[in-house]
Design a protein around this motif. Structure first.
Motif, short mmCIF file in Angstrom:
data_model
loop_
_atom_site.label_atom_id
_atom_site.label_comp_id
_atom_site.label_asym_id
_atom_site.label_seq_id
_atom_site.Cartn_x
_atom_site.Cartn_y
_atom_site.Cartn_z
N ALA A 161 0.81 -1.13 -0.11
CA ALA A 161 -0.01 0.06 -0.07
C ALA A 161 0.93 1.33 0.14
CB ALA A 161 -0.95 0.08 1.25
N ILE A 162 1.87 1.11 0.82
CA ILE A 162 2.85 2.45 0.61
C ILE A 162 3.39 2.57 -0.49
CG2 ILE A 162 5.13 3.47 1.78
CD1 ILE A 162 4.19 1.98 4.57
N ARG A 163 3.97 1.76 -1.23
CA ARG A 163 4.39 1.87 -2.58
C ARG A 163 3.29 2.43 -3.44
NH1 ARG A 163 6.95 -2.58 -0.73
NH2 ARG A 163 5.38 -3.99 -2.07
N PHE A 164 2.33 1.90 -3.40
CA PHE A 164 1.08 2.39 -4.33
C PHE A 164 0.77 3.75 -3.92
CE2 PHE A 164 -3.41 3.40 -4.50
CZ PHE A 164 -3.79 3.05 -5.91
N TYR A 165 0.70 4.33 -2.83
CA TYR A 165 0.77 5.55 -2.65
C TYR A 165 1.53 6.49 -3.05
CZ TYR A 165 -3.50 4.17 0.06
OH TYR A 165 -4.83 3.39 0.52
N GLU A 166 2.86 6.09 -2.72
CA GLU A 166 4.01 6.76 -3.21
C GLU A 166 4.07 6.76 -5.00
OE1 GLU A 166 7.60 5.65 0.31
OE2 GLU A 166 7.44 4.42 -1.56
N ARG A 167 3.78 6.01 -5.59
CA ARG A 167 3.42 5.75 -7.10
C ARG A 167 2.33 7.03 -7.40
NH1 ARG A 167 3.64 0.25 -6.67
NH2 ARG A 167 1.31 0.10 -7.28
N HIS A 168 1.52 7.24 -6.55
CA HIS A 168 0.57 8.32 -6.80
C HIS A 168 0.92 9.85 -6.22
CE1 HIS A 168 -1.71 4.78 -8.34
NE2 HIS A 168 -2.20 5.63 -8.80
N GLY A 169 2.15 9.96 -5.97
CA GLY A 169 2.73 11.07 -5.26
C GLY A 169 2.72 11.65 -3.72
N PHE A 170 2.25 10.53 -3.26
CA PHE A 170 2.19 10.74 -1.53
C PHE A 170 3.65 10.37 -0.99
CE2 PHE A 170 -2.15 10.00 -2.42
CZ PHE A 170 -2.69 10.60 -1.65
N GLN A 171 4.04 11.11 -0.04
CA GLN A 171 5.24 10.87 0.74
C GLN A 171 5.06 10.71 2.19
OE1 GLN A 171 7.47 14.46 -0.28
NE2 GLN A 171 8.14 13.58 -2.11
N LEU A 172 5.79 9.75 2.87
CA LEU A 172 5.86 9.81 4.10
C LEU A 172 6.03 11.12 5.05
CD1 LEU A 172 7.51 6.06 4.34
CD2 LEU A 172 5.13 6.69 4.88
N THR A 173 5.24 11.38 6.05
CA THR A 173 5.61 12.65 6.71
C THR A 173 6.45 12.31 7.90
OG1 THR A 173 3.65 12.56 8.27
CG2 THR A 173 3.50 13.38 5.93
N GLY A 174 6.71 10.93 8.35
CA GLY A 174 7.33 10.90 9.71
C GLY A 174 6.34 10.82 11.02
N GLU A 175 5.05 11.17 10.57
CA GLU A 175 3.96 10.96 11.58
C GLU A 175 3.78 9.36 11.94
OE1 GLU A 175 0.99 14.59 11.83
OE2 GLU A 175 1.84 14.49 9.77
N ARG A 176 3.59 9.08 13.06
CA ARG A 176 3.18 7.61 13.57
C ARG A 176 1.85 7.74 14.59
NH1 ARG A 176 7.89 6.60 11.74
NH2 ARG A 176 8.45 4.72 10.90
N ALA A 177 1.00 6.79 14.41
CA ALA A 177 0.12 6.86 15.52
C ALA A 177 -0.46 5.25 15.52
CB ALA A 177 -1.15 7.82 15.03
N LEU A 178 -1.04 4.92 16.68
CA LEU A 178 -1.68 3.75 16.80
C LEU A 178 -3.01 3.82 16.70
CD1 LEU A 178 -0.07 2.15 20.01
CD2 LEU A 178 0.54 1.50 17.56
N TRP A 179 -3.56 2.93 15.55
CA TRP A 179 -5.14 2.82 15.51
C TRP A 179 -5.59 1.89 16.40
CZ3 TRP A 179 -8.63 -0.84 13.36
CH2 TRP A 179 -9.71 -0.26 13.09
N ARG A 180 -6.66 2.34 17.22
CA ARG A 180 -7.41 1.59 18.09
C ARG A 180 -6.18 0.82 19.32
NH1 ARG A 180 -12.83 -1.12 15.91
NH2 ARG A 180 -13.62 0.71 15.08
N ASP A 181 -5.19 1.81 19.56
CA ASP A 181 -4.25 1.31 20.39
C ASP A 181 -3.21 0.15 20.16
OD1 ASP A 181 -4.61 3.86 21.99
OD2 ASP A 181 -5.95 2.55 22.96
N ARG A 182 -3.53 -0.56 18.57
CA ARG A 182 -2.56 -1.73 18.49
C ARG A 182 -2.09 -1.55 17.01
NH1 ARG A 182 -8.08 -4.29 19.02
NH2 ARG A 182 -8.68 -4.26 16.78
N LEU A 183 -2.78 -1.02 16.09
CA LEU A 183 -2.15 -1.02 14.75
C LEU A 183 -1.52 -0.03 14.41
CD1 LEU A 183 -2.72 -2.88 12.18
CD2 LEU A 183 -4.51 -1.54 11.62
N PRO A 184 -0.18 -0.14 14.17
CA PRO A 184 0.64 1.09 13.83
C PRO A 184 0.48 1.53 12.28
CG PRO A 184 1.94 -0.94 13.61
CD PRO A 184 0.59 -1.36 14.08
N ALA A 186 1.23 12.14 2.85
CA ALA A 186 0.61 13.59 2.32
C ALA A 186 1.05 13.85 0.71
CB ALA A 186 1.31 14.68 3.23
N ARG A 187 0.20 14.54 0.07
CA ARG A 187 0.69 14.95 -1.26
C ARG A 187 0.21 16.32 -1.24
NH1 ARG A 187 -2.37 14.59 -6.64
NH2 ARG A 187 -0.70 13.85 -7.91
N GLY A 188 0.93 16.88 -1.52
CA GLY A 188 0.69 18.67 -1.50
C GLY A 188 1.03 19.32 -0.18
#
Length: 114
Positions: A76-99, A104-106
């Motif tokens: 998924a990350i490679r898919f989004y990168e091919r469409h112009g998105f870049q990792l921002t460095g921000e991280r969060a846990l979804w429902r306190d367990r899923l990293p 972002a793009r733009g």
């Protein structure tokens, strides 16, 4: 907060059922969030995700874009990168367990919390 929600579905080749879907949110017309986006495994790699992204970009109308993706979902990350998105460095846990990591793009803008 005022926001608009829009959903896009990708039909199967025989129009029998949806094989992919995405949900979009526009926040006060300052930025647009993609999420979630799902495709059935059997249709991944056949251009349907790219078609959904094309619809997303049209709907977003040039607004800055961002999304959260599961950190260990390299495909998924490679898919989004091919469409112009870049990792921002921000991280969060979804429902306190899923990293998750933010992409972002733009220019990135955050909503104001009242």
């Amino acid at each position: 907060m005022v926001h608009v929600v829009h959903r896009i579905e990708a039909p199967s080749p025989d129009d029998a059922a949806a094989v992919g879907r995405m949900q979009l949110r526009a926040w006060l017309q300052t930025y647009v969030t993609l999420g979630p986006m799902y495709l059935l495994n059997e249709v991944q790699g056949h251009g349907i995700g790219g078609q959904l992204m094309g619809e997303f970009f049209l709907w977003a109308d040039g607004a800055p874009l961002h999304l959260w993706v599961t950190e260990y979902n390299g495909r998924a990350i490679r898919f989004y990168e091919r469409h112009g998105f870049q990792l921002t460095g921000e991280r969060a846990l979804w429902r306190d367990r899923l990293p998750n990591v933010r992409m972002a793009r733009g220019p990135m803008q955050h909503p104001r919390i009242a």
